[in-house]
Write an enzyme that holds these catalytic residues in place. Structure first.
Site, PDB file in Angstrom:
ATOM      1  N   GLY A  13       0.578  -1.358  -0.051  1.00 37.02           N
ATOM      2  CA  GLY A  13       0.146  -0.031  -0.096  1.00 37.02           C
ATOM      3  C   GLY A  13       0.896   1.145  -0.037  1.00 37.02           C
ATOM      4  NE  ARG A  91      -2.592  -4.091  -1.202  1.00 36.64           N
ATOM      5  CZ  ARG A  91      -2.010  -3.530  -0.188  1.00 36.64           C
ATOM      6  NH1 ARG A  91      -1.027  -4.188   0.324  1.00 36.64           N
ATOM      7  NH2 ARG A  91      -2.555  -2.393   0.227  1.00 36.64           N
ATOM      8  CG  ASP A 123       5.383  -9.308   7.487  1.00 38.76           C
ATOM      9  OD1 ASP A 123       6.415  -9.586   8.090  1.00 38.76           O
ATOM     10  OD2 ASP A 123       5.035 -10.414   6.796  1.00 38.76           O
ATOM     11  CB  THR A 145       3.289  -0.880   7.499  1.00 37.72           C
ATOM     12  OG1 THR A 145       1.925  -1.313   7.847  1.00 37.72           O
ATOM     13  CG2 THR A 145       4.202  -1.108   8.377  1.00 37.72           C
ATOM     14  CG  ASP A 147      -1.863  -1.497   9.411  1.00 32.82           C
ATOM     15  OD1 ASP A 147      -2.663  -0.466   9.183  1.00 32.82           O
ATOM     16  OD2 ASP A 147      -2.093  -2.460   8.850  1.00 32.82           O
ATOM     17  CG  ASP A 149       1.888  -4.604  10.667  1.00 34.37           C
ATOM     18  OD1 ASP A 149       2.525  -4.075   9.991  1.00 34.37           O
ATOM     19  OD2 ASP A 149       0.888  -4.986  10.060  1.00 34.37           O
ATOM     20  NE  ARG A 191      -4.598  -7.714   6.095  1.00 36.61           N
ATOM     21  CZ  ARG A 191      -5.527  -7.921   5.280  1.00 36.61           C
ATOM     22  NH1 ARG A 191      -6.378  -9.163   5.646  1.00 36.61           N
ATOM     23  NH2 ARG A 191      -5.876  -7.540   4.396  1.00 36.61           N
TER      24      ARG A 191
END
Length: 371
Positions: A13, A91, A123, A145, A147, A149, A191
């Site tokens: 993304g 992706r 990741d 990212t 996120d 994460d 997510r």
């Protein structure tokens, strides 16, 4: 003077902070004074559309510029002002079990004369980078990212800008929520990790924050909302990450189709929760999914700085021939970690120390929430 050709790509993304990182890779690698000191002449080639570019490229073709482009300080001079990625992204997974094209990628890297690769991503993107490193490719990773994460780094590009977007949008929602005495359920990305919802909720003063790491009770959410109204709250903001779910439910998905990394598109928890709140409390409740708004816009000052630091650090690893590493920000320092320590692990919220499992961050008082 030896010559080294660097290829750089962005995968997964898009987000703010990618272009600053690309710019500073180019400026650091092609700095003439530094090249003289290092005794090595570098050139940087941008690979378009992530790993897809290395799958589809046709080395030697007259149209090779459809997939790669030379990068110079003049070309990237203003890139750090813009969000997204000037190189494009995808992706694509070259190691997809359904269509393994990793041999083609390895062949194209050799045909293009790329001595080193820099992969900017999360990741999935860095997981491909690790597999290529095990195949003998000299590679360096930069963490990205929204996120946040990824493990082994306290920061990933894009997070702070996304957080600012969330806070700004909640500020706007408050005016209409207060005007109509409405409850708004705001769905953020996230997510597996709830950092965006958690820190976005804290920053914007959300009444209730729901994250993927802790399954929540719909009844408890409704109880807290009713309690707040009894105490005088005119409206409420409920923040929920896309991967959050009620006790006994599976995660909510927009469609069952998976991408090449095996991920389903999540979404819908906000709409579901808004209906459950309206049903359980009798109050008017609306939902809004911030979705790709969180990825968009110009990078904030922090992402511009971190993109700069990460880009410079990536070139430093190449100069030191320290490959198979991801640049990292840990304990206030720019450093690096082996890719194998990062991939397949998640940086998630610790519900015992970082999240109130009563589901309520005591943000504003009911009286404050009327403002």
């Amino acid at each position: 003077m030896s010559k080294i050709r660097i290829g750089i790509l962005t995968g997964g993304g898009d987000c703010a902070g990618l272009n600053p990182a690309i710019k500073w890779v180019v400026k650091t690698a092609l700095d003439k004074r530094l090249q003289a000191e290092r005794g090595t002449e570098y050139e940087v080639w941008g690979i378009k559309d992530g790993w897809k570019g290395l799958v589809d490229v046709e080395p030697g073709s007259p149209r090779v510029s459809d997939w790669i482009m030379p990068l110079t300080p003049e070309i990237v001079r203003t890139w750090d002002r813009y969000g997204g990625t000037m190189l494009g992204t995808s992706r694509t997974n070259p190691y997809s079990p359904k269509n393994d094209q990793s041999r083609k990628v390895l062949s194209n890297i050799e045909k293009l004369g790329l001595d080193v690769l820099i992969a900017i991503g999360g990741d999935d993107t860095l997981g491909v980078a690790l597999k290529l490193a095990k195949e003998g490719i000299k590679i360096v990773g930069i963490p990205k990212t929204i996120d946040k994460d990824l493990t082994e780094t306290d920061y990933t590009l894009g997070f702070e800008t996304a957080l600012n977007v969330i806070t700004e949008e909640i500020d706007r929602l408050r005016t209409t929520a207060g005007s109509h005495k409405r409850i708004f359920v705001v769905e953020t990305m996230g997510r597996y990790a709830g950092w965006l919802a958690l820190e976005g909720g804290e920053s914007s003063g959300a009444y209730i924050i729901l994250i993927p790491e802790y399954d929540f009770s719909i009844e408890k959410v409704n109880e807290l909302i009713i309690e707040g109204r009894r105490e005088g709250a005119r409206y409420d903001i409920v923040m929920v990450a896309e991967g959050a779910k009620p006790v006994g439910y599976a995660e909510f998905v927009q469609e069952e189709r998976v991408d090449s990394f095996g991920h389903k598109a999540l979404g819908g928890i906000g709409d579901f929760l808004a209906r459950q709140i309206a049903k359980g409390t009798g109050f008017e409740c609306r939902s809004i999914a911030l979705s790709h708004l969180q990825r968009g816009g110009a990078p904030c000052a922090y992402d511009r700085r971190m993109g700069r630091y990460f880009g410079i650090a990536a070139v430093d690893l190449i100069v030191m021939e320290n490959y198979g590493k991801m640049v990292s920000y840990k304990n206030g320092r720019i450093t690096s970690v082996p890719l194998e320590k990062v991939i397949g692990k998640l940086n998630v919220v610790d519900v015992k120390t970082q999240y109130d499992t009563c589901l309520l961050y005591t943000s504003p008082s009911p009286r404050d929430r009327q403002k």
